[in-house]
Write a protein that holds these residues in place. Structure first.
Motif, PDB file in Angstrom:
ATOM      1  N   PRO A 134      -8.334   2.057  -1.587  1.00 41.54           N
ATOM      2  CA  PRO A 134      -8.079   3.317  -2.299  1.00 41.54           C
ATOM      3  C   PRO A 134      -8.676   3.284  -3.697  1.00 41.54           C
ATOM      4  O   PRO A 134      -8.926   2.220  -4.271  1.00 41.54           O
ATOM      5  N   LYS A 135      -8.928   4.467  -4.235  1.00 38.38           N
ATOM      6  CA  LYS A 135      -9.490   4.567  -5.586  1.00 38.38           C
ATOM      7  C   LYS A 135      -8.573   3.928  -6.613  1.00 38.38           C
ATOM      8  O   LYS A 135      -9.024   3.365  -7.613  1.00 38.38           O
ATOM      9  N   SER A 136      -7.251   3.977  -6.356  1.00 38.84           N
ATOM     10  CA  SER A 136      -6.279   3.414  -7.294  1.00 38.84           C
ATOM     11  C   SER A 136      -6.302   1.894  -7.318  1.00 38.84           C
ATOM     12  O   SER A 136      -5.818   1.270  -8.260  1.00 38.84           O
ATOM     13  N   GLY A 137      -6.843   1.274  -6.262  1.00 34.09           N
ATOM     14  CA  GLY A 137      -6.863  -0.181  -6.190  1.00 34.09           C
ATOM     15  C   GLY A 137      -5.616  -0.787  -5.587  1.00 34.09           C
ATOM     16  O   GLY A 137      -5.514  -2.013  -5.492  1.00 34.09           O
ATOM     17  N   ALA A 138      -4.662   0.035  -5.183  1.00 35.85           N
ATOM     18  CA  ALA A 138      -3.417  -0.477  -4.596  1.00 35.85           C
ATOM     19  C   ALA A 138      -3.702  -1.161  -3.268  1.00 35.85           C
ATOM     20  O   ALA A 138      -4.193  -0.534  -2.323  1.00 35.85           O
ATOM     21  N   ARG A 139      -3.367  -2.462  -3.176  1.00 34.62           N
ATOM     22  CA  ARG A 139      -3.692  -3.226  -1.977  1.00 34.62           C
ATOM     23  C   ARG A 139      -2.936  -2.727  -0.754  1.00 34.62           C
ATOM     24  O   ARG A 139      -3.453  -2.779   0.368  1.00 34.62           O
ATOM     25  N   ASP A 140      -1.712  -2.243  -0.949  1.00 31.80           N
ATOM     26  CA  ASP A 140      -0.912  -1.834   0.207  1.00 31.80           C
ATOM     27  C   ASP A 140      -1.401  -0.523   0.819  1.00 31.80           C
ATOM     28  O   ASP A 140      -0.889  -0.077   1.843  1.00 31.80           O
ATOM     29  N   GLU A 141      -2.399   0.108   0.197  1.00 31.87           N
ATOM     30  CA  GLU A 141      -2.949   1.340   0.749  1.00 31.87           C
ATOM     31  C   GLU A 141      -4.319   1.119   1.397  1.00 31.87           C
ATOM     32  O   GLU A 141      -4.969   2.073   1.818  1.00 31.87           O
TER      33      GLU A 141
END
Length: 215
Positions: A134-141
């Motif tokens: 994800p663009k946010s960098g959240a690994r869980d996504e």
């Protein structure tokens, strides 16, 4: 199946009318134009029909497989990574050799006459697995998707591209085992590129804030 300068054995009317000498084929359309390699005499003649052999071909496409037959020249050598056009009951398609089966096992290169089965995969249209961050960098996504594209569709590291409503930036490219002409198995420098048919997995950054919707 690779192309090279064609050479044939033919009588030469200038230096060897009764015995064959090696000739370069200059133009093979209609009455062929050939040049004797012994005396450089250029003349026109009818080329002999090349001898071919029939070989079984197994084609893999999107997790399924089917069989066909090909008739390569008997004096040719086949190798993993080479591509050819195969006509089957299902379709006419471009395939890439992934393995060559001989009586004693599988190899990556062999003379046609030694080959029993040519194992291939379809490369005209391909499915490419992608790991999408994800663009946010959240690994869980992070998620996995499969992209369906023409085999010659070019992926370039660092470029932002679109497929349907999906906008992404390419961060890395993992290559297939049968891809040829690369120095590394994974491409991760800006401007590194590969066509889809060479790609095992893409590593992408989703540039959309909304969830991805397949086209």
């Amino acid at each position: 199946m690779t192309d090279s300068t064609q050479r044939v054995g033919l009588p030469c009317p200038a230096c060897s009318p009764d015995l064959e000498t090696v000739h370069d084929v200059l133009n093979d359309g209609g009455q062929a134009t050939v040049r004797c390699t012994e005396c450089d005499h250029v003349h026109k003649t009818t080329l002999p029909e090349p001898k071919t052999v029939q070989r079984d071909v197994v084609v893999s496409q999107d997790g399924e497989s089917f069989t066909g037959t090909a008739e390569p020249p008997a004096d040719e050598t086949l190798a993993v990574g080479e591509e050819f056009v195969l006509e089957t009951e299902e379709a006419i398609m471009t395939v890439r050799i992934t393995s060559l089966e001989l009586a004693q096992g599988r190899v990556e290169e062999a003379p046609v006459e030694d080959v029993q089965t040519i194992w291939t995969r379809a490369v005209g249209n391909v499915s490419v697995n992608a790991t999408i961050h994800p663009k946010s960098g959240a690994r869980d996504e992070t998620r996995s998707e499969t992209l369906h594209v023409p085999g010659d569709y070019e992926f370039v590291v660092g470029e932002t591209d679109e497929l349907g409503d999906f906008t992404y930036t390419i961060e890395g490219i993992h290559l297939r085992d049968d891809a040829r002409g690369y120095d590394y198995e994974k491409l991760d420098h800006d401007r590194d590129s590969a066509p889809a048919k060479d790609v095992n997995r893409l590593y992408l950054r989703d540039e959309e804030s909304d969830a991805w919707s397949a086209w």
